[in-house]
Scaffold this active site. Structure first.
Site, PDB file in Angstrom:
ATOM      1  N   HIS A  95       4.578  -4.537  -2.821  1.00 48.03           N
ATOM      2  CA  HIS A  95       3.339  -5.222  -2.477  1.00 48.03           C
ATOM      3  C   HIS A  95       2.507  -5.376  -3.750  1.00 48.03           C
ATOM      4  O   HIS A  95       2.485  -4.472  -4.589  1.00 48.03           O
ATOM      5  CB  HIS A  95       2.573  -4.414  -1.420  1.00 48.03           C
ATOM      6  CG  HIS A  95       1.332  -5.082  -0.932  1.00 48.03           C
ATOM      7  ND1 HIS A  95       0.153  -5.057  -1.656  1.00 48.03           N
ATOM      8  CD2 HIS A  95       1.070  -5.798   0.184  1.00 48.03           C
ATOM      9  CE1 HIS A  95      -0.775  -5.724  -0.986  1.00 48.03           C
ATOM     10  NE2 HIS A  95      -0.241  -6.182   0.133  1.00 48.03           N
ATOM     11  N   ASP A 124      -0.603  -5.066  -4.608  1.00 47.66           N
ATOM     12  CA  ASP A 124      -1.524  -3.972  -4.921  1.00 47.66           C
ATOM     13  C   ASP A 124      -0.770  -2.711  -5.312  1.00 47.66           C
ATOM     14  O   ASP A 124      -1.215  -1.943  -6.176  1.00 47.66           O
ATOM     15  CB  ASP A 124      -2.430  -3.675  -3.721  1.00 47.66           C
ATOM     16  CG  ASP A 124      -3.353  -4.830  -3.388  1.00 47.66           C
ATOM     17  OD1 ASP A 124      -3.712  -5.591  -4.310  1.00 47.66           O
ATOM     18  OD2 ASP A 124      -3.718  -4.981  -2.204  1.00 47.66           O
ATOM     19  N   LYS A 125       0.386  -2.483  -4.691  1.00 49.54           N
ATOM     20  CA  LYS A 125       1.161  -1.291  -5.012  1.00 49.54           C
ATOM     21  C   LYS A 125       1.863  -1.408  -6.367  1.00 49.54           C
ATOM     22  O   LYS A 125       2.086  -0.394  -7.039  1.00 49.54           O
ATOM     23  CB  LYS A 125       2.174  -1.014  -3.896  1.00 49.54           C
ATOM     24  CG  LYS A 125       1.538  -0.368  -2.696  1.00 49.54           C
ATOM     25  CD  LYS A 125       1.062   1.022  -3.048  1.00 49.54           C
ATOM     26  CE  LYS A 125      -0.109   1.468  -2.213  1.00 49.54           C
ATOM     27  NZ  LYS A 125      -0.849   2.558  -2.819  1.00 49.54           N
ATOM     28  N   GLU A 181      -6.933   0.707 -14.750  1.00 43.93           N
ATOM     29  CA  GLU A 181      -6.885  -0.306 -13.698  1.00 43.93           C
ATOM     30  C   GLU A 181      -5.887  -1.396 -14.088  1.00 43.93           C
ATOM     31  O   GLU A 181      -5.778  -1.751 -15.263  1.00 43.93           O
ATOM     32  CB  GLU A 181      -8.261  -0.937 -13.492  1.00 43.93           C
ATOM     33  CG  GLU A 181      -9.385   0.059 -13.283  1.00 43.93           C
ATOM     34  CD  GLU A 181      -9.304   0.798 -11.961  1.00 43.93           C
ATOM     35  OE1 GLU A 181      -8.546   0.355 -11.079  1.00 43.93           O
ATOM     36  OE2 GLU A 181      -9.998   1.819 -11.809  1.00 43.93           O
ATOM     37  N   GLU A 202     -10.585   3.067 -19.319  1.00 45.97           N
ATOM     38  CA  GLU A 202     -11.083   3.999 -20.323  1.00 45.97           C
ATOM     39  C   GLU A 202     -10.139   5.194 -20.428  1.00 45.97           C
ATOM     40  O   GLU A 202      -9.767   5.771 -19.402  1.00 45.97           O
ATOM     41  CB  GLU A 202     -12.485   4.490 -19.941  1.00 45.97           C
ATOM     42  CG  GLU A 202     -13.519   3.382 -19.809  1.00 45.97           C
ATOM     43  CD  GLU A 202     -13.371   2.580 -18.519  1.00 45.97           C
ATOM     44  OE1 GLU A 202     -13.426   1.331 -18.598  1.00 45.97           O
ATOM     45  OE2 GLU A 202     -13.171   3.177 -17.458  1.00 45.97           O
ATOM     46  N   LYS A 254       5.504  -5.280   4.405  1.00 43.50           N
ATOM     47  CA  LYS A 254       4.435  -4.577   5.109  1.00 43.50           C
ATOM     48  C   LYS A 254       4.952  -4.164   6.480  1.00 43.50           C
ATOM     49  O   LYS A 254       5.712  -4.897   7.108  1.00 43.50           O
ATOM     50  CB  LYS A 254       3.197  -5.467   5.289  1.00 43.50           C
ATOM     51  CG  LYS A 254       2.582  -5.964   4.006  1.00 43.50           C
ATOM     52  CD  LYS A 254       1.396  -6.897   4.260  1.00 43.50           C
ATOM     53  CE  LYS A 254       0.149  -6.128   4.583  1.00 43.50           C
ATOM     54  NZ  LYS A 254      -1.048  -7.005   4.630  1.00 43.50           N
ATOM     55  N   PHE A 311       9.561 -15.932   4.248  1.00 43.18           N
ATOM     56  CA  PHE A 311       8.803 -15.083   3.323  1.00 43.18           C
ATOM     57  C   PHE A 311       9.671 -14.886   2.086  1.00 43.18           C
ATOM     58  O   PHE A 311      10.317 -13.863   1.909  1.00 43.18           O
ATOM     59  CB  PHE A 311       8.459 -13.753   3.994  1.00 43.18           C
ATOM     60  CG  PHE A 311       7.625 -12.803   3.170  1.00 43.18           C
ATOM     61  CD1 PHE A 311       7.078 -13.148   1.941  1.00 43.18           C
ATOM     62  CD2 PHE A 311       7.363 -11.528   3.654  1.00 43.18           C
ATOM     63  CE1 PHE A 311       6.326 -12.259   1.210  1.00 43.18           C
ATOM     64  CE2 PHE A 311       6.610 -10.621   2.930  1.00 43.18           C
ATOM     65  CZ  PHE A 311       6.088 -10.983   1.704  1.00 43.18           C
ATOM     66  N   ASP A 319       0.615 -13.430  -4.129  1.00 41.09           N
ATOM     67  CA  ASP A 319      -0.731 -12.934  -3.859  1.00 41.09           C
ATOM     68  C   ASP A 319      -1.090 -11.963  -4.971  1.00 41.09           C
ATOM     69  O   ASP A 319      -0.316 -11.054  -5.279  1.00 41.09           O
ATOM     70  CB  ASP A 319      -0.751 -12.237  -2.493  1.00 41.09           C
ATOM     71  CG  ASP A 319      -2.151 -11.920  -2.009  1.00 41.09           C
ATOM     72  OD1 ASP A 319      -3.114 -12.412  -2.610  1.00 41.09           O
ATOM     73  OD2 ASP A 319      -2.273 -11.168  -1.022  1.00 41.09           O
ATOM     74  N   ALA A 320      -2.248 -12.125  -5.566  1.00 43.13           N
ATOM     75  CA  ALA A 320      -2.649 -11.262  -6.676  1.00 43.13           C
ATOM     76  C   ALA A 320      -2.803  -9.816  -6.210  1.00 43.13           C
ATOM     77  O   ALA A 320      -3.144  -9.542  -5.058  1.00 43.13           O
ATOM     78  CB  ALA A 320      -3.957 -11.759  -7.284  1.00 43.13           C
ATOM     79  N   ARG A 346      -6.674  -0.954  -3.956  1.00 43.05           N
ATOM     80  CA  ARG A 346      -7.105  -1.723  -2.787  1.00 43.05           C
ATOM     81  C   ARG A 346      -6.458  -1.261  -1.487  1.00 43.05           C
ATOM     82  O   ARG A 346      -6.743  -1.815  -0.429  1.00 43.05           O
ATOM     83  CB  ARG A 346      -6.816  -3.217  -2.985  1.00 43.05           C
ATOM     84  CG  ARG A 346      -7.805  -3.895  -3.886  1.00 43.05           C
ATOM     85  CD  ARG A 346      -7.881  -5.378  -3.623  1.00 43.05           C
ATOM     86  NE  ARG A 346      -6.631  -6.060  -3.861  1.00 43.05           N
ATOM     87  CZ  ARG A 346      -6.547  -7.371  -4.142  1.00 43.05           C
ATOM     88  NH1 ARG A 346      -7.652  -8.101  -4.211  1.00 43.05           N
ATOM     89  NH2 ARG A 346      -5.379  -7.948  -4.342  1.00 43.05           N
ATOM     90  N   LYS A 347      -5.612  -0.257  -1.539  1.00 46.97           N
ATOM     91  CA  LYS A 347      -4.914   0.200  -0.336  1.00 46.97           C
ATOM     92  C   LYS A 347      -5.257   1.661  -0.029  1.00 46.97           C
ATOM     93  O   LYS A 347      -4.394   2.496   0.207  1.00 46.97           O
ATOM     94  CB  LYS A 347      -3.404   0.004  -0.502  1.00 46.97           C
ATOM     95  CG  LYS A 347      -2.985  -1.454  -0.437  1.00 46.97           C
ATOM     96  CD  LYS A 347      -3.190  -2.039   0.942  1.00 46.97           C
ATOM     97  CE  LYS A 347      -2.840  -3.522   1.034  1.00 46.97           C
ATOM     98  NZ  LYS A 347      -3.901  -4.366   0.462  1.00 46.97           N
ATOM     99  N   LYS A 363      -6.221   7.480 -12.038  1.00 50.43           N
ATOM    100  CA  LYS A 363      -7.293   8.417 -12.372  1.00 50.43           C
ATOM    101  C   LYS A 363      -6.718   9.797 -12.655  1.00 50.43           C
ATOM    102  O   LYS A 363      -5.956  10.340 -11.862  1.00 50.43           O
ATOM    103  CB  LYS A 363      -8.290   8.511 -11.219  1.00 50.43           C
ATOM    104  CG  LYS A 363      -9.021   7.205 -10.938  1.00 50.43           C
ATOM    105  CD  LYS A 363      -9.962   7.341  -9.753  1.00 50.43           C
ATOM    106  CE  LYS A 363     -10.671   6.012  -9.470  1.00 50.43           C
ATOM    107  NZ  LYS A 363     -11.551   6.115  -8.283  1.00 50.43           N
ATOM    108  N   LYS A 399     -11.159  13.451 -12.190  1.00 47.25           N
ATOM    109  CA  LYS A 399     -11.870  12.556 -11.278  1.00 47.25           C
ATOM    110  C   LYS A 399     -11.730  13.111  -9.860  1.00 47.25           C
ATOM    111  O   LYS A 399     -10.651  13.088  -9.266  1.00 47.25           O
ATOM    112  CB  LYS A 399     -11.297  11.139 -11.337  1.00 47.25           C
ATOM    113  CG  LYS A 399     -11.811  10.283 -12.487  1.00 47.25           C
ATOM    114  CD  LYS A 399     -11.242  10.664 -13.807  1.00 47.25           C
ATOM    115  CE  LYS A 399     -11.573   9.648 -14.889  1.00 47.25           C
ATOM    116  NZ  LYS A 399     -11.103  10.092 -16.210  1.00 47.25           N
ATOM    117  N   ASP A 458     -12.618  11.917  -7.140  1.00 45.89           N
ATOM    118  CA  ASP A 458     -12.123  10.925  -6.184  1.00 45.89           C
ATOM    119  C   ASP A 458     -10.685  11.243  -5.798  1.00 45.89           C
ATOM    120  O   ASP A 458     -10.295  11.095  -4.638  1.00 45.89           O
ATOM    121  CB  ASP A 458     -12.138   9.517  -6.813  1.00 45.89           C
ATOM    122  CG  ASP A 458     -13.462   8.815  -6.634  1.00 45.89           C
ATOM    123  OD1 ASP A 458     -14.305   9.324  -5.872  1.00 45.89           O
ATOM    124  OD2 ASP A 458     -13.656   7.763  -7.262  1.00 45.89           O
TER     125      ASP A 458
END
Length: 388
Positions: free
Chosen positions: A17, A19-20, A45, A58, A168, A233, A241-242, A247-248, A268, A272, A274
């Site tokens: 995918h 994003d992955k 990122e 960074e 998906k 598909f 798709d960018a 995002r997931k 990260k 961090k 998060d």
């Protein structure tokens, strides 16, 4: 009373995918830094689109790793399996915009002679565990991941070479008395490399593997199947798709069955919170459930940038607790040092163990011998029992 009878749905996405792909590259860069310098600071990122990958963020660590970023990105895309027109590991352009970490952030995070290391940011993090599966994870997200992992295996080993990397899954499960008993619908969209394949053809390929993963009793005559419901598909991945790192976040955690603090994980380093505190929250919630203190446990931690100790610890056992929540809150605080340094040392996080988390979930995986998925251990059970 907690609701006992309902239908709940979660989705997963494959390593291919868009994003992955980005999560994978960001975590591969992180691992490269940690392999060279366990104290490296990384916030990486990635953005991916047709024939291009852009990497920025960074860092504080060896310059030699920055020089290898393009090589790292190409290796990730090659392993995922993209060799198609519009996105090919060998032909894509890779732009590297990594730069030095902000001195203002560094001064709040770094420890010193008279100062403990602070959290890398403010925020809230949640952990969750439930007895509905052996992995102490919600069933819809756990099985959605498992379906795509299995399809990736047979794609990569050549058994199902018609399948592409992008996919998906989505699983709707009916719960009875709080336990999953039936799949009311199964959704699977997967890229295929043969343009002539119809939705029925693709279903014929994937259905045996889905049935292999799901318990036999969950699939019946009433289960709705939606395999490639839009039809063809063929154009997949960042060409179709960018993609973007982070995002997931619901796919990465509990599939919507538990709260999320909003922070992404991939790219990260473990200073961090998060990332590291979300892992610690899962670790603690899982141990609470494994200790028999509750059938379900949601645990929240909160932090402020530059402050080492958590500002709050909150536990909710959703009416299933055998021990009062306030006692559990005291117990988890007593059995684990929840400063950023304490979390990293307890869970052994200053190692290159993060690339493997980038697809198929950060939670519900088996702990590994080299320290991977250490937050899935249940080695605090006895300490927690003694603390209450």
């Amino acid at each position: 009373m907690t609701r006992q009878n309902y239908v709940f749905t979660s989705e997963s996405v494959s390593e291919g995918h868009p994003d992955k792909v980005c999560d994978r590259i960001s975590d591969a860069v992180l691992d490269a830094f940690l392999a060279e310098d366990p104290q490296a600071r990384v916030a990486c990122e990635t953005f991916a689109t047709t024939d291009r990958v852009v990497i920025g963020g960074e860092v504080r660590g060896p310059a030699s790793v920055i020089q290898r970023v393009e090589e790292i990105a190409r290796a990730c895309v090659k392993d995922i399996g993209y060799e198609q027109k519009g996105f090919h590991w060998a032909n894509m352009t890779v732009d590297n915009f990594l730069h030095a970490q902000s001195a203002d952030i560094a001064q709040g995070v770094d420890g010193g002679e008279n100062k403990d290391e602070g959290a890398g940011d403010q925020g809230i993090m949640f952990g969750y565990a439930t007895t509905e599966t052996e992995a102490l994870m919600p069933a819809p997200i756990l099985y959605s991941h498992a379906i795509l992992q299995r399809l990736a295996e047979v794609r990569k080993n050549g058994i199902e070479s018609a399948l592409g990397p992008d996919a998906k899954s989505q699983l709707s499960l009916r719960y009875e008395n709080g336990k999953p008993v039936e799949a009311t619908s199964i959704v699977l969209s997967t890229q295929h490399l043969d343009e002539s394949l119809s939705s029925d053809d693709v279903r014929a390929i994937v259905e045996p593997y889905i049935r292999e993963i799901l318990p036999d009793s969950w699939i019946n005559g009433g289960t709705e199947w939606h395999v490639n419901p839009t039809g063809k598909f063929v154009i997949g991945g960042p060409d179709g798709d960018a993609g973007l790192t982070g995002r997931k976040i619901i796919v990465d955690t509990y599939g919507g069955a538990a709260p999320h603090g909003g922070g992404a994980f991939s790219g990260k380093d473990p200073t961090k919170v998060d990332r590291s505190a979300a892992y610690a929250a899962r670790y603690l919630a899982k141990n609470v459930v494994a200790a028999g203190m509750a059938e379900r446990c949601t645990l929240q931690l909160s932090y402020a940038i530059g402050v080492s100790r958590p500002l709050s610890i909150y536990v909710d056992t959703h009416g299933t607790g055998q021990v009062h929540e306030a006692e559990i809150e005291k117990a988890v605080d007593s059995v684990m040092d929840l400063t950023p340094r304490g979390i990293r040392e307890h869970l052994g996080m200053n190692k290159p163990i993060f690339q493997r988390t980038a697809a198929y979930g950060h939670f519900g995986r088996a702990p590994e011998a080299d320290g991977g998925f250490s937050w899935e251990r249940t080695d605090l059970v006895e300490a927690l029992k003694k603390a209450v």
